[in-house]
Design a protein around this motif. Structure first.
Motif, short mmCIF file in Angstrom:
data_model
loop_
_atom_site.label_atom_id
_atom_site.label_comp_id
_atom_site.label_asym_id
_atom_site.label_seq_id
_atom_site.Cartn_x
_atom_site.Cartn_y
_atom_site.Cartn_z
N GLY A 134 0.80 -1.23 0.00
CA GLY A 134 0.00 0.00 0.00
C GLY A 134 0.83 1.27 0.00
O GLY A 134 0.29 2.36 0.18
N TYR A 135 2.12 1.16 -0.23
CA TYR A 135 2.99 2.34 -0.21
C TYR A 135 2.78 3.22 -1.45
O TYR A 135 2.50 2.71 -2.54
CB TYR A 135 4.45 1.90 -0.17
N SER A 136 2.96 4.53 -1.27
CA SER A 136 2.92 5.46 -2.41
C SER A 136 4.24 5.34 -3.18
O SER A 136 5.20 4.73 -2.68
CB SER A 136 2.75 6.88 -1.91
N THR A 137 4.29 5.96 -4.36
CA THR A 137 5.51 5.88 -5.18
C THR A 137 6.72 6.43 -4.43
O THR A 137 7.80 5.84 -4.44
CB THR A 137 5.32 6.66 -6.49
N GLY A 138 6.51 7.57 -3.77
CA GLY A 138 7.61 8.19 -3.03
C GLY A 138 8.12 7.28 -1.92
O GLY A 138 9.33 7.16 -1.69
N MET A 139 7.18 6.65 -1.22
CA MET A 139 7.58 5.74 -0.12
C MET A 139 8.32 4.53 -0.67
O MET A 139 9.29 4.04 -0.07
CB MET A 139 6.33 5.30 0.66
N LYS A 140 7.86 4.06 -1.82
CA LYS A 140 8.53 2.89 -2.43
C LYS A 140 9.97 3.26 -2.81
O LYS A 140 10.88 2.44 -2.68
CB LYS A 140 7.77 2.42 -3.67
N GLN A 141 10.16 4.49 -3.30
CA GLN A 141 11.51 4.92 -3.67
C GLN A 141 12.41 4.92 -2.44
O GLN A 141 13.55 4.48 -2.49
CB GLN A 141 11.47 6.33 -4.29
N ARG A 142 11.88 5.43 -1.34
CA ARG A 142 12.66 5.46 -0.09
C ARG A 142 12.96 4.03 0.38
O ARG A 142 14.06 3.74 0.84
CB ARG A 142 11.87 6.17 1.01
N LEU A 143 11.96 3.18 0.26
CA LEU A 143 12.14 1.79 0.68
C LEU A 143 13.22 1.11 -0.17
O LEU A 143 14.05 0.35 0.34
CB LEU A 143 10.80 1.04 0.56
N LYS A 144 13.19 1.42 -1.47
CA LYS A 144 14.19 0.81 -2.36
C LYS A 144 15.60 1.29 -1.98
O LYS A 144 16.57 0.54 -2.07
CB LYS A 144 13.89 1.15 -3.82
N LEU A 145 15.69 2.55 -1.55
CA LEU A 145 16.99 3.04 -1.10
C LEU A 145 17.40 2.33 0.20
O LEU A 145 18.55 1.91 0.35
CB LEU A 145 16.94 4.56 -0.89
#
Lengths: 308, 284
Positions: A134-145
């Protein structure tokens, strides 16, 4: 200095399509931007560095380990933030990050502890127990980092790290990358089509075009080596004036009505502008030296490469 | 945003090298299946066969329950007992449900959520990834075949008060579920990589189970040959059981073919999976 990445005549083709052609690179430790238009071979190069693809010919070393031979041990030292919107469904951010840490070889408890740390660092501390689905795109980017950092790699490969982020998120992501890059033992390669992102995080760039490396130098060097840019506002018959400038190898780019950027080759003095204006009966009502943008330098390198 | 107070900090630990680096995949997958909705129902139903057979074993070993022991007369031979336990239709059906439940989404979800770059950017080979996924399905299948099979043997020894067991029977009790589950698990994973749509995979697994037997029956009726049961999942399980436990074959064709077939299917499935994962890894 020992190179972080050393590639010698690496080539790779997807069937009949050559994606990487005889690429040779010698990158010392540091932070590098990987630039190039679509289809230049940036992503393929990243996949080759990670061992997702094996080169058709050539050889290379990453952090002293032979490419395509020591893949497992190589990947131990690499953190990869993919461009695509990828995740492992059904896990919360802490479990996912710890899980990937474990797969990198971290002891289980250490991985869990470190997962909390990196998620806090990237700003996901409050949503770390939420399912990542359920993460937003921005949150997914942070998670990927975060997942790329969890095992504290020596080399971080970031593929379009700000892709799909809002302006605030983008600024925050760039600040994080800048902060990470301050660590001496951390080497970073950032592939991005957003030149300001590269300009704000890297000092060195590698520019690729049509599967070849066409430039490999510092951003300041790249800007200086090519041209000086002046912003001018012209009143009068512009055509003969510009024709004369072009005959002296200057480039003219229209910015607004009557407002132009004139790109003077490094060996041409700005006085040439006024001489040409006087001779052609035009008035220069505004004159200001502009900062050469990386985009200008980038375009120049690509044009030059295409010309060859 | 302020950079988190202290900035980026290095991890002081040491990364470990292990041949068991697929183990976190297995552990994580086993936990995830256990947390699924209806997990308890599926597990209870799968375990129910064991309790029915346990009761039967108890009855058959107690002379005082003579009337009831007539009902379980067939189970008096150990080979017959274990063959029937492993190859009975309900357990086979529940194993198919278990593979759908535990294995259908294992790779298809990774395809759907593009998880391959996250896995393969780690020191993990394609083989490690497959081992991890494979062991998840195998764990659940063996939990409801091999484990109750061994327990049944132990209880039988306990009820009869005798430790005597034929080595061949013991071997069959251990080997049959391993072959059966390996084949089912590899087939499930091979189907799981076909599509990112888990529902599609679940239906495909069920169809293989349902239609392979129906097709075999139809072909048998037309051509009057039992060899067509080689295409049936249930048929092969029954024939393999009769071969390993040394009981009367269920079908009139060489039973060793049903030993060979699961092995061939497993090898082909692993070969197919490796190719597909290599492709997915390159495209990651």
């Amino acid at each position: 200095m020992k190179e972080m990445i050393k590639l010698e005549n690496i080539s790779f083709s997807y069937g009949a399509v050559a994606a990487i052609r005889n690429v040779s690179l010698a990158l010392p430790a540091g932070v590098f931007g990987l630039l190039g238009p679509n289809g230049a071979g940036k992503t393929t190069l990243m996949k080759l560095l990670l061992g997702f693809l094996l080169p058709d010919s050539g050889q290379g070393e990453i952090m002293g380990q032979e490419l395509a031979v020591k893949q497992k041990s190589l990947r131990r030292g690499i953190g990869y933030m993919p461009e695509s919107d990828c995740l492992i469904a059904g896990l919360d951010a802490v479990s996912l990050t710890a899980y990937l840490g474990e797969l990198s070889g971290m002891p289980r408890q250490e991985a869990m502890k470190r997962a909390h740390d990196v998620l806090y660092y990237v700003g996901l501390e409050e949503s770390r127990y939420r399912l990542v689905d359920g993460y937003s795109t921005g949150m997914k980017q942070r998670l990927k980092l975060a997942q790329a950092l969890v095992h504290d790699p020596k080399l971080l490969l970031l593929d379009e790290p700000t892709s799909g982020m809002d302006p605030n998120g983008r600024t925050e992501m760039l600040e994080l990358i800048q902060d990470i890059s301050k660590k001496e033992s951390m080497n970073i390669i950032i592939s991005s089509h957003l030149l300001p992102d590269i300009e704000s995080t890297c000092r060195q760039v590698v520019i690729m075009n049509k599967g070849r490396v066409v430039a490999e130098e510092s951003i300041t060097g790249l800007k200086k080596d090519n041209f000086n840019v002046y912003e001018i506002k012209v009143v009068g018959d512009q055509a003969p004036f510009f024709a004369e400038l072009q005959s002296r190898h200057c480039r003219i780019e229209e910015k607004d009505r009557a407002l132009f950027n004139v790109l003077l080759p490094g060996d041409v003095a700005p006085a040439v502008l006024f001489q040409a204006a006087r001779q052609n009966g035009v008035q220069i009502r505004h004159f200001r030296q502009s900062r050469t943008s990386l985009e200008d330098a980038f375009m120049d390198v690509i044009r030059e490469a295409d010309g060859n | 945003m302020e950079i988190r107070e202290k900035g980026y900090r290095h991890w002081e630990g040491q990364l470990q090298t292990s041949h068991l680096n697929w183990l976190p995949i297995a552990r994580n997958g086993v936990k995830a299946v256990f947390k699924k909705k209806f997990a308890k129902l599926v597990f209870s139903l799968s375990a129910s066969t064991f309790f029915v057979f346990l009761a039967a074993v108890y009855v058959s070993t107690k002379p005082e329950l003579k009337i009831l022991s007539e009902l379980v007369r067939l189970l008096k031979s150990d080979a017959e007992l274990f063959n029937t336990f492993y190859t009975n239709g309900f357990l086979t059906f529940m194993l198919v449900i278990l593979t759908i439940f535990s294995g259908a989404d294992l790779i298809s979800a990774d395809l759907k959520f593009k998880a391959f770059p996250l896995y393969f950017a780690r020191p993990l080979s394609r083989g490690d990834y497959l081992k991890g996924k494979f062991s998840i399905v195998l764990f659940y299948l063996l939990s409801f075949t091999l484990v109750p099979g061994i327990l049944l043997l132990l209880f039988k020894m306990l009820f009869t008060g005798s430790l005597a067991v034929s080595p061949l029977l013991l071997l069959a009790i251990l080997v049959f579920p391993v072959i059966e589950c390996t084949c089912l698990a590899s087939l499930t994973l091979a189907l799981s990589i076909l599509s990112p749509n888990t529902k599609f995979i679940q239906i495909a697994i069920f169809l293989v189970y349902m239609f392979s037997h129906s097709l075999a029956q139809i072909l048998k009726e037309i051509f009057k040959s039992d060899y067509f049961f080689l295409v049936s999942l249930q048929g092969n399980i029954q024939q393999l059981g009769s071969f390993l436990f040394g009981v009367k074959p269920a079908y009139a064709y060489p039973a060793w073919l049903s030993l060979l077939l699961p092995l061939v299917i497993s090898v082909l499935a692993v070969w197919f999976l490796t190719r597909r994962i290599r492709k997915a890894e390159a495209g990651a």
